[in-house]
Design a protein around this motif. Structure first.
Motif, PDB file in Angstrom:
ATOM      1  N   ASP A  85     -18.469  35.263 151.995  1.00 31.19           N
ATOM      2  CA  ASP A  85     -18.659  33.851 151.612  1.00 31.19           C
ATOM      3  C   ASP A  85     -18.543  33.652 150.105  1.00 31.19           C
ATOM      4  O   ASP A  85     -18.108  32.613 149.633  1.00 31.19           O
ATOM      5  CB  ASP A  85     -20.025  33.337 152.081  1.00 31.19           C
ATOM      6  CG  ASP A  85     -20.100  33.266 153.598  1.00 31.19           C
ATOM      7  OD1 ASP A  85     -19.029  33.257 154.236  1.00 31.19           O
ATOM      8  OD2 ASP A  85     -21.220  33.228 154.137  1.00 31.19           O
ATOM      9  N   ASN A  86     -18.996  34.666 149.362  1.00 33.37           N
ATOM     10  CA  ASN A  86     -18.953  34.555 147.898  1.00 33.37           C
ATOM     11  C   ASN A  86     -17.916  35.488 147.277  1.00 33.37           C
ATOM     12  O   ASN A  86     -17.938  35.712 146.066  1.00 33.37           O
ATOM     13  CB  ASN A  86     -20.342  34.863 147.324  1.00 33.37           C
ATOM     14  CG  ASN A  86     -21.358  33.804 147.695  1.00 33.37           C
ATOM     15  OD1 ASN A  86     -21.302  32.674 147.229  1.00 33.37           O
ATOM     16  ND2 ASN A  86     -22.282  34.152 148.574  1.00 33.37           N
ATOM     17  N   GLN A  87     -17.051  36.018 148.127  1.00 26.51           N
ATOM     18  CA  GLN A  87     -16.005  36.952 147.693  1.00 26.51           C
ATOM     19  C   GLN A  87     -16.587  38.033 146.775  1.00 26.51           C
ATOM     20  O   GLN A  87     -16.087  38.261 145.660  1.00 26.51           O
ATOM     21  CB  GLN A  87     -14.881  36.197 147.005  1.00 26.51           C
ATOM     22  CG  GLN A  87     -14.167  35.252 147.963  1.00 26.51           C
ATOM     23  CD  GLN A  87     -13.003  34.555 147.319  1.00 26.51           C
ATOM     24  OE1 GLN A  87     -13.081  34.151 146.156  1.00 26.51           O
ATOM     25  NE2 GLN A  87     -11.918  34.398 148.038  1.00 26.51           N
ATOM     26  N   CYS A  88     -17.618  38.663 147.260  1.00 30.62           N
ATOM     27  CA  CYS A  88     -18.316  39.670 146.467  1.00 30.62           C
ATOM     28  C   CYS A  88     -18.189  41.035 147.138  1.00 30.62           C
ATOM     29  O   CYS A  88     -18.660  41.222 148.261  1.00 30.62           O
ATOM     30  CB  CYS A  88     -19.787  39.275 146.333  1.00 30.62           C
ATOM     31  SG  CYS A  88     -20.712  40.325 145.204  1.00 30.62           S
ATOM     32  N   LEU A  89     -17.553  41.955 146.441  1.00 30.89           N
ATOM     33  CA  LEU A  89     -17.402  43.311 146.970  1.00 30.89           C
ATOM     34  C   LEU A  89     -17.842  44.299 145.889  1.00 30.89           C
ATOM     35  O   LEU A  89     -17.283  44.310 144.798  1.00 30.89           O
ATOM     36  CB  LEU A  89     -15.947  43.580 147.372  1.00 30.89           C
ATOM     37  CG  LEU A  89     -15.638  45.012 147.818  1.00 30.89           C
ATOM     38  CD1 LEU A  89     -16.367  45.364 149.110  1.00 30.89           C
ATOM     39  CD2 LEU A  89     -14.135  45.196 148.003  1.00 30.89           C
ATOM     40  N   ILE A  90     -18.842  45.099 146.223  1.00 35.65           N
ATOM     41  CA  ILE A  90     -19.350  46.091 145.266  1.00 35.65           C
ATOM     42  C   ILE A  90     -19.422  47.450 145.963  1.00 35.65           C
ATOM     43  O   ILE A  90     -19.984  47.557 147.062  1.00 35.65           O
ATOM     44  CB  ILE A  90     -20.744  45.687 144.723  1.00 35.65           C
ATOM     45  CG1 ILE A  90     -20.634  44.375 143.939  1.00 35.65           C
ATOM     46  CG2 ILE A  90     -21.313  46.786 143.819  1.00 35.65           C
ATOM     47  CD1 ILE A  90     -21.953  43.732 143.599  1.00 35.65           C
ATOM     48  N   ARG A  91     -18.851  48.462 145.329  1.00 40.91           N
ATOM     49  CA  ARG A  91     -18.914  49.819 145.889  1.00 40.91           C
ATOM     50  C   ARG A  91     -20.195  50.501 145.403  1.00 40.91           C
ATOM     51  O   ARG A  91     -20.608  50.321 144.262  1.00 40.91           O
ATOM     52  CB  ARG A  91     -17.706  50.633 145.432  1.00 40.91           C
ATOM     53  CG  ARG A  91     -16.433  50.260 146.155  1.00 40.91           C
ATOM     54  CD  ARG A  91     -15.248  50.977 145.561  1.00 40.91           C
ATOM     55  NE  ARG A  91     -15.440  52.421 145.552  1.00 40.91           N
ATOM     56  CZ  ARG A  91     -14.792  53.252 144.726  1.00 40.91           C
ATOM     57  NH1 ARG A  91     -13.946  52.786 143.839  1.00 40.91           N
ATOM     58  NH2 ARG A  91     -15.000  54.545 144.788  1.00 40.91           N
ATOM     59  N   LEU A  92     -20.793  51.255 146.287  1.00 39.58           N
ATOM     60  CA  LEU A  92     -22.021  51.979 145.944  1.00 39.58           C
ATOM     61  C   LEU A  92     -21.758  53.465 146.090  1.00 39.58           C
ATOM     62  O   LEU A  92     -21.319  53.916 147.145  1.00 39.58           O
ATOM     63  CB  LEU A  92     -23.155  51.564 146.896  1.00 39.58           C
ATOM     64  CG  LEU A  92     -23.504  50.075 146.914  1.00 39.58           C
ATOM     65  CD1 LEU A  92     -24.152  49.683 148.213  1.00 39.58           C
ATOM     66  CD2 LEU A  92     -24.417  49.736 145.762  1.00 39.58           C
ATOM     67  N   LYS A  93     -22.013  54.201 145.024  1.00 44.24           N
ATOM     68  CA  LYS A  93     -21.775  55.647 145.088  1.00 44.24           C
ATOM     69  C   LYS A  93     -22.859  56.322 145.929  1.00 44.24           C
ATOM     70  O   LYS A  93     -23.968  55.811 146.034  1.00 44.24           O
ATOM     71  CB  LYS A  93     -21.794  56.228 143.668  1.00 44.24           C
ATOM     72  CG  LYS A  93     -20.550  55.902 142.866  1.00 44.24           C
ATOM     73  CD  LYS A  93     -20.640  56.603 141.521  1.00 44.24           C
ATOM     74  CE  LYS A  93     -19.347  56.488 140.738  1.00 44.24           C
ATOM     75  NZ  LYS A  93     -19.450  57.085 139.400  1.00 44.24           N
ATOM     76  N   LYS A 148     -18.865  48.280 140.772  1.00 36.06           N
ATOM     77  CA  LYS A 148     -19.354  49.566 141.272  1.00 36.06           C
ATOM     78  C   LYS A 148     -20.778  49.813 140.769  1.00 36.06           C
ATOM     79  O   LYS A 148     -21.087  49.535 139.607  1.00 36.06           O
ATOM     80  CB  LYS A 148     -18.438  50.700 140.803  1.00 36.06           C
ATOM     81  CG  LYS A 148     -18.672  52.003 141.558  1.00 36.06           C
ATOM     82  CD  LYS A 148     -17.870  53.141 140.972  1.00 36.06           C
ATOM     83  CE  LYS A 148     -16.413  53.109 141.390  1.00 36.06           C
ATOM     84  NZ  LYS A 148     -15.660  54.267 140.861  1.00 36.06           N
ATOM     85  N   ILE A 149     -21.630  50.334 141.663  1.00 31.75           N
ATOM     86  CA  ILE A 149     -22.998  50.690 141.273  1.00 31.75           C
ATOM     87  C   ILE A 149     -23.198  52.179 141.536  1.00 31.75           C
ATOM     88  O   ILE A 149     -22.920  52.670 142.630  1.00 31.75           O
ATOM     89  CB  ILE A 149     -24.048  49.851 142.052  1.00 31.75           C
ATOM     90  CG1 ILE A 149     -23.980  48.375 141.620  1.00 31.75           C
ATOM     91  CG2 ILE A 149     -25.459  50.409 141.830  1.00 31.75           C
ATOM     92  CD1 ILE A 149     -24.937  47.445 142.353  1.00 31.75           C
ATOM     93  N   ASN A 150     -23.669  52.858 140.506  1.00 30.18           N
ATOM     94  CA  ASN A 150     -24.001  54.274 140.637  1.00 30.18           C
ATOM     95  C   ASN A 150     -25.521  54.383 140.788  1.00 30.18           C
ATOM     96  O   ASN A 150     -26.251  54.134 139.831  1.00 30.18           O
ATOM     97  CB  ASN A 150     -23.530  55.036 139.387  1.00 30.18           C
ATOM     98  CG  ASN A 150     -24.043  56.460 139.369  1.00 30.18           C
ATOM     99  OD1 ASN A 150     -24.325  57.037 140.420  1.00 30.18           O
ATOM    100  ND2 ASN A 150     -24.167  57.024 138.183  1.00 30.18           N
TER     101      ASN A 150
END
Lengths: 133, 137
Positions: B17-25, B60-62
């Motif tokens: 809905d908010n076009q939010c994509l975050i990768r999590l290591k 990206k979040i580490n």
């Protein structure tokens, strides 16, 4: 069946007849997970409406000190937060209770009151959020 | 299919809905990354302006132990990619604090992208604002 019930209840809170399952996170060092469960059972016996509400809108009760301010900006607010009986973080279905080792009836009743109070906050937040959608 | 579902569950935050994509290591201390994902949701539901910044400036979040120590966060401007923040709040941390740390490190990512000097005071203020907005007591 009884074995499954007992096993689940060692870790979390499970009331199959009341249709209630809650994750319980105790503080091993300075808390007491059993008084959280006792408080929930107490609520079930004394206030069925609050109990049903709890089982519907909350999925976790966690023993943790509340942080309401960053101590580098507001040290007074930070200390005030640590001493609160409990709190709720918007956008979650978790209620926090201040860790307490005591297992006195007063603590259990106090925790029941705190759980009821923050259950209402959880319900209010999601009602308001959903009404805006 | 199962592997894909587990990968998505543990290593991605996606909000179409908010076009939010975050990768999590992956991280041993965060286990499923559940605490970080819940912290992101706190921003989404309780502090939407900070959520918007997170989605715009961080990809990206580490969640591994970093220069902020356990319970803290870190943003290293020289580290590639620069749209990465470190959040080591531990898997069962207080969710209000996790959200505040995410917003604090996002603030540094914004400062970097805007070419401004790092300013801790501004970012501590944002963390405090998140706690003020999200915690009910």
């Amino acid at each position: 069946m009884a074995g499954i019930y007992m096993t689940i209840n060692i870790v979390n809170y499970f009331d199959p007849f009341g249709g209630c399952y809650l994750n319980i996170d105790g503080d091993i060092v300075s808390g007491n997970k059993e008084t959280i469960k006792a408080a929930i059972r107490y609520l079930g016996k004394t206030d069925r409406t609050a109990y049903r509400n709890l089982c519907t809108v909350v999925d976790r009760v966690s023993e943790k000190n509340c942080i309401i301010a960053d101590q580098r900006i507001d040290s007074k607010g930070f200390i005030e937060g640590l001493n609160l009986d409990g709190c709720y973080v918007k956008g979650t279905r978790t209620i926090y209770l201040r860790p307490d080792k005591s297992d006195s009836p007063d603590v259990i009743e106090g925790r029941a009151r705190t759980i009821k109070h923050y259950t209402e906050a959880v319900a209010r937040f999601w009602e308001e959020y959903n009404s805006k959608q | 299919m199962l592997t894909g579902a587990l990968m998505y569950r543990f290593f991605f935050y996606y909000d179409p809905d908010n076009q939010c994509l975050i990768r999590l290591k992956p991280s041993l201390t965060e286990w499923s990354n559940g605490n970080v994902k819940e912290g992101i949701k706190v921003l989404k539901y309780a502090v939407p302006d900070e959520y918007e910044k997170l989605c715009a400036y961080v990809d990206k979040i580490n969640p591994n132990y970093s220069c902020g120590g356990l319970g803290g966060g870190c943003y290293i401007s020289g580290k590639a990619p620069t749209r990465e923040i470190d959040i080591s709040t531990a898997y069962d941390g207080f969710l209000g604090w996790t959200a505040a740390v995410i917003a604090h490190e996002t603030c540094h990512a914004v400062q970097h992208e805007e070419g401004r000097p790092f300013n801790e005071t501004e970012c501590y203020g944002i963390g405090n604002y998140v706690l003020y907005s999200a915690v009910v007591y």
